[in-house]
Design an enzyme around this catalytic site. Structure first.
Site, PDB file in Angstrom:
ATOM      1  CB  ILE A  54      -7.029   2.649  -6.594  1.00  0.00           C
ATOM      2  CG1 ILE A  54      -7.976   3.800  -6.962  1.00  0.00           C
ATOM      3  CG2 ILE A  54      -5.596   3.149  -6.461  1.00  0.00           C
ATOM      4  CD1 ILE A  54      -7.604   4.546  -8.196  1.00  0.00           C
ATOM      5  CB  VAL A  83      -8.482  -2.337  -2.999  1.00  0.00           C
ATOM      6  CG1 VAL A  83      -7.017  -2.765  -2.983  1.00  0.00           C
ATOM      7  CG2 VAL A  83      -8.648  -1.057  -2.185  1.00  0.00           C
ATOM      8  CE  LYS A  84      -6.280  -3.343 -11.297  1.00  0.00           C
ATOM      9  NZ  LYS A  84      -5.820  -2.662 -12.532  1.00  0.00           N
ATOM     10  CB  ILE A  85      -5.105  -7.182  -3.902  1.00  0.00           C
ATOM     11  CG1 ILE A  85      -5.542  -5.993  -3.035  1.00  0.00           C
ATOM     12  CG2 ILE A  85      -3.994  -7.971  -3.216  1.00  0.00           C
ATOM     13  CD1 ILE A  85      -6.043  -6.387  -1.654  1.00  0.00           C
TER      14      ILE A  85
END
Length: 218
Positions: A54, A83-85
């Protein structure tokens, strides 16, 4: 391979193939589904998804950091979430902070348009890096050269980071990204279909089936 979508029906169909390691999403994909992010994640976790990525959202360090923690808190029991950053100065700082807190946090560095940007993501201990292949090509940047250089850097230092090619418009871009050194790729459902359901192959399969049915009837 990863599937890049938030559409439940397409996820269910694609997972039957057994080749997908997980699902990647972003705010644009979630918006298309017209559902609240938390509700959508809860729905997706009712499916047999191996891993779900996400995208964290925020224009400041605190916003991005807090949203990353909100995403990690969504993981249902026994489910894996990452987590996508996006990789800019703020994103890099948040990634470093999260990894200091918990090395087991899974992080995918995104919005990568160059090898130097990817290398910084690898040094920040991203688990995955997502070079945007088609978008780089559109801006006159050679994505395959960037992938080759990033892979060479990762391998020469025995880093655990993996390259996940992203942003594709056709299956040939996927193949070239993989043969240039990407460890894996995240692809939309329509490109998955392009890669497996070749018209010429489907025609041959139809002939085989027709002949097989005829033999059964003889």
């Amino acid at each position: 391979m990863f599937l890049d979508t938030a559409n439940t029906e397409r996820i269910e169909k694609a997972l039957q193939s057994g080749i997908f390691q997980g699902i990647t999403t972003n705010p644009t994909l979630l918006l298309k589904e017209r559902e609240n992010r938390e509700q959508k994640v809860e729905e997706l976790f009712t499916k047999d998804i191996p891993f779900l990525f996400i995208q964290a959202v925020g224009s400041t360090f605190n916003e991005l950091y807090e949203d990353a923690h909100r995403i990690y808190s969504l993981a249902a029991e026994g489910k894996k979430i990452g987590v996508k950053i996006s990789l800019d100065q703020t994103g890099l700082s948040v990634i470093s902070k999260l990894k200091q807190e918990n090395p087991d946090y899974t992080i995918l560095g995104t919005a990568i348009y160059s090898a130097d940007q990817a290398i910084l993501g690898a040094l920040a201990q991203c688990d995955y890096l997502a070079p945007y292949v088609n978008r780089m090509s559109t801006h006159g940047i050679d994505p395959y050269d960037a992938i080759e250089k990033t892979r060479a850097f990762i391998d020469s230092r025995n880093l655990n980071t993996k390259i996940m090619g992203a942003s594709f418009k056709n299956s040939q871009q996927v193949i070239q990204a993989l043969t240039s050194g990407a460890h894996t790729a995240t692809i939309p459902y329509d490109i998955y279909v392009q890669m497996i359901d070749k018209e010429i192959a489907l025609s041959a399969i139809d002939v085989f089936n027709q002949h097989g049915y005829e033999l059964r009837g003889s």
